[in-house]
Design a protein around this motif. Structure first.
Motif, PDB file in Angstrom:
ATOM      1  N   PHE A 158       0.851  -1.194   0.000  1.00  9.46           N
ATOM      2  CA  PHE A 158       0.000   0.000   0.000  1.00  9.46           C
ATOM      3  C   PHE A 158       0.880   1.233   0.000  1.00  9.46           C
ATOM      4  CE2 PHE A 158       0.520  -1.309   4.452  1.00  9.46           C
ATOM      5  CZ  PHE A 158       0.902  -0.143   5.083  1.00  9.46           C
ATOM      6  N   LEU A 159       0.263   2.380  -0.255  1.00 14.03           N
ATOM      7  CA  LEU A 159       0.937   3.673  -0.186  1.00 14.03           C
ATOM      8  C   LEU A 159       0.422   4.422   1.029  1.00 14.03           C
ATOM      9  CD1 LEU A 159       0.594   4.974  -3.880  1.00 14.03           C
ATOM     10  CD2 LEU A 159       2.463   3.633  -2.902  1.00 14.03           C
ATOM     11  N   GLN A 160       1.326   5.034   1.756  1.00 17.34           N
ATOM     12  CA  GLN A 160       0.875   5.976   2.777  1.00 17.34           C
ATOM     13  C   GLN A 160       1.515   7.317   2.471  1.00 17.34           C
ATOM     14  OE1 GLN A 160       2.188   5.581   6.840  1.00 17.34           O
ATOM     15  NE2 GLN A 160       3.764   4.086   6.333  1.00 17.34           N
ATOM     16  N   HIS A 161       0.685   8.344   2.488  1.00 15.36           N
ATOM     17  CA  HIS A 161       1.142   9.662   2.064  1.00 15.36           C
ATOM     18  C   HIS A 161       1.570  10.510   3.250  1.00 15.36           C
ATOM     19  CE1 HIS A 161      -0.635   8.605  -1.816  1.00 15.36           C
ATOM     20  NE2 HIS A 161       0.100   9.573  -2.305  1.00 15.36           N
ATOM     21  N   SER A 162       2.652  11.246   3.043  1.00 17.74           N
ATOM     22  CA  SER A 162       3.109  12.188   4.047  1.00 17.74           C
ATOM     23  C   SER A 162       2.093  13.311   4.175  1.00 17.74           C
ATOM     24  CB  SER A 162       4.475  12.756   3.650  1.00 17.74           C
ATOM     25  OG  SER A 162       4.362  13.498   2.447  1.00 17.74           O
ATOM     26  N   SER A 163       2.224  14.096   5.251  1.00 15.94           N
ATOM     27  CA  SER A 163       1.230  15.147   5.502  1.00 15.94           C
ATOM     28  C   SER A 163       1.448  16.397   4.669  1.00 15.94           C
ATOM     29  CB  SER A 163       1.219  15.519   6.989  1.00 15.94           C
ATOM     30  OG  SER A 163       2.485  15.993   7.387  1.00 15.94           O
ATOM     31  N   GLY A 171       3.951   9.697  -1.745  1.00 18.10           N
ATOM     32  CA  GLY A 171       3.434   8.366  -1.481  1.00 18.10           C
ATOM     33  C   GLY A 171       4.558   7.430  -1.076  1.00 18.10           C
ATOM     34  N   VAL A 172       4.620   7.080   0.197  1.00 20.19           N
ATOM     35  CA  VAL A 172       5.653   6.176   0.703  1.00 20.19           C
ATOM     36  C   VAL A 172       5.244   4.752   0.344  1.00 20.19           C
ATOM     37  CG1 VAL A 172       6.819   5.330   2.778  1.00 20.19           C
ATOM     38  CG2 VAL A 172       6.236   7.758   2.567  1.00 20.19           C
ATOM     39  N   MET A 173       6.110   4.044  -0.416  1.00 18.01           N
ATOM     40  CA  MET A 173       5.790   2.687  -0.855  1.00 18.01           C
ATOM     41  C   MET A 173       6.272   1.681   0.191  1.00 18.01           C
ATOM     42  SD  MET A 173       6.461   2.707  -4.991  1.00 18.01           S
ATOM     43  CE  MET A 173       8.248   2.910  -4.887  1.00 18.01           C
TER      44      MET A 173
END
Length: 551
Positions: A158-163, A171-173
């Motif tokens: 999944f991708l988690q996005h920085s603020s 998008g952090v992979m």
């Protein structure tokens, strides 16, 4: 089947009736057991696959606090897609700024599908019509029948996005392997297990909420009690009520949230908080003064001082890189302010000399290493301030469709852009490189200025920002404080801010500006966007100068 979905499926098979999610919102309580979580995930997987969202395609989930978030997130992975949570619009955000930011991120990520609630779909059609045909109602996806396919076993999860405090959200992979290994590490320290219950108001579209309060509990078989973040902001004691009602044992919060509870919780209120074994300060610089005040204020509720903890978190290491020892209050360290500001050295203050206090964020979690580097990339000794570098098997696989900035990796070490020092193997975080303001040769951290103002004036957390624009008059940078207020005498508040800054740091700000609420630019996570506020200040300053020349 392997990977994240398989881990959740095992919990569902072993304990189908155990609650994964207890959702408390608008006076109602909704429970989602593990068995139902997997059943709903298969329904969503069928919906995603039928609409072509599979084989590595990105799926954007743009939902408010919603019972469908977890099964849709899991279902996207089950279909072979890569889910990513995005913030929905809120009444407090400026629509033009919000949707412009979403357009930029969508253009880079290129989601094959955008799953949203009805209100968000309508707003998206108005502001981003070019993306409207990819938006689908979350209810329509959930109506599809069960799915018999196999989830990915490895690769990108999944991708988690920085603020986005320093620019376009990245998008952090994160891979299945990295996330599973990270979850196993937290099973060792701070020894999280299936008996733990997490209580949280954190939004799920940022790393602390996404990993700590969605992915981590489903991998470890925990129960998470979720509150709506906007309800919590309006009535923070909801968190204490949830802890008491469900005997919650774990909770992560940023430093400002501790202050919010200190300021707003009814003085006569009493909640049973004895079940909490770790209430963890994370995500922004942790302040020892905050945890001392919190421990003293809520000791009468059964909160043990040893239950307060701190960690150093980052999306690039899945969630956190360090953690203080459970059951022991985090260590604080006092240092000479002048030596810290002028030389970056941590030395004991002499009697009566100005000092600064730091809070330990603990030693690295299992299989994570920390170094402090100077500007040449050379490792520094303990008690010397430099850039924090991290090495671990959990490090991210890069940014989605965006390069990692040059110099961020030195071999297996990720250079974080954060500044700190080590003492007895524990990390003490000072701030970010872009948070360091150099004013007339003096080093001062913006968050320290803001913290002092919030603690000693009527300005509330999140309602002021410290910046240091270039001054043509002095040929150097000048400290500028902008604060929001709609009450009292603005001139008196400005003078109080000047007095606090001069007393705390030895020099007054060059300018203090009091603005009406709503002036400040914030990220989707509610953090002050320093770069955007500096740009706004410079733009308004240029307009004023132009108007003066015209006169």
């Amino acid at each position: 089947m392997a990977g994240i979905v398989a881990a959740v499926a095992r919990h569902a098979a072993r304990a189908p009736d155990k609650p994964f999610l207890i959702l408390r919102r608008r006076g109602t309580v909704e429970t989602l057991p593990y068995g139902a979580l997997m059943a709903e995930a298969r329904r969503f997987a069928a919906g995603f696959a039928a609409r072509g969202a599979a084989d590595g395609a990105t799926v954007a989930l743009m939902l408010p606090t919603h019972a469908a978030t977890a099964p849709a997130f899991l279902g996207a992975m089950l279909a072979g897609a890569v889910p990513s949570l995005f913030p929905p619009p809120t009444p407090k955000q400026q629509p033009e700024l919000f949707w412009a930011a979403q357009r930029a991120v969508f253009s880079r990520v290129g989601p094959a599908l955008i799953a949203a609630d009805a209100a968000t779909r309508a707003a998206l059609a108005t502001h981003l019509p070019e993306w409207a045909e990819r938006a689908v109602a979350i209810e329509a996806l959930a109506a599809d029948p069960g799915f018999a396919g196999e989830a990915a076993e490895d690769g990108l999860a999944f991708l988690q996005h920085s603020s986005g405090t320093t620019g376009l959200r990245k998008g952090v992979m994160l891979t299945h392997a990295a996330v599973l290994d990270f979850a196993a590490a937290l099973g060792e320290a701070p020894a999280i297990d299936e008996r733990d219950v997490i209580a949280s108001w954190l939004p799920l579209y940022h790393d602390m909420g996404l990993v700590g309060c969605l992915v981590l509990p489903m991998l470890l078989g925990l129960t998470v009690v979720q509150l709506d973040p906007f309800e919590w902001v309006g009535r923070p004691a909801l968190l204490f009520e949830a802890i008491e009602a469900h005997a919650a044992s774990l909770c992560w919060m940023p430093n400002f949230a501790f202050h919010h509870l200190l300021r707003t919780a009814p003085r006569a209120g009493r909640w049973a908080l004895g079940s909490v074994r770790a209430l963890i300060d994370c995500s922004e610089p942790c302040k020892p003064q905050t945890l001392r005040a919190f421990a003293a204020r809520f000791a009468a509720c059964g909160l043990r001082e040893g239950a307060l903890a701190a960690s150093y978190g980052m999306a690039e290491n899945v969630f956190i890189a360090t953690q203080t020892r459970p059951g022991t209050a985090p260590r604080s360290l006092r240092a000479d302010r002048a030596a810290f500001a002028e030389t970056g050295r941590i030395v004991a203050p002499e009697a009566g000399a100005p000092e600064v206090e730091f809070l330990s964020c603990g030693p690295p979690i299992p299989r994570t290493e920390i170094r402090i580097l100077d500007e040449a990339g050379v490792a520094l000794r303990e008690r010397a301030v430099g850039e924090i570098a991290v090495s671990s098997p959990y490090l991210f696989a890069g940014y989605h469709r965006a390069p990692v900035p040059e110099g961020r990796f030195a071999g297996d070490w990720y250079c974080t852009g954060d500044l700190g020092f080590l003492d007895d193997g524990e990390i003490f975080v000072c701030g970010r490189t872009d948070d360091l303001l150099i004013v007339n040769g003096r080093n001062v951290y913006a968050h320290d200025v803001e913290f002092a103002i919030n603690a000693r004036t009527a300005v509330r957390p999140g309602r002021c920002v410290a910046i240091a624009p270039e001054s043509e008059r002095t040929g150097s940078r000048v400290l500028v404080v902008i604060a929001e207020s709609d009450a009292g005498d603005p001139a008196a508040l400005a003078e109080a801010i000047r007095a606090v800054v001069e007393a705390e740091f030895g020099f007054p700000p060059g300018e203090v500006r009091i603005e009406a609420p709503g002036w400040m630019v914030k990220t989707t996570s509610g953090k002050v966007s320093r770069g955007a506020n500096l740009a706004k200040y410079l733009g308004e300053d240029a307009q004023r100068a132009g108007a003066a020349r015209a006169v």
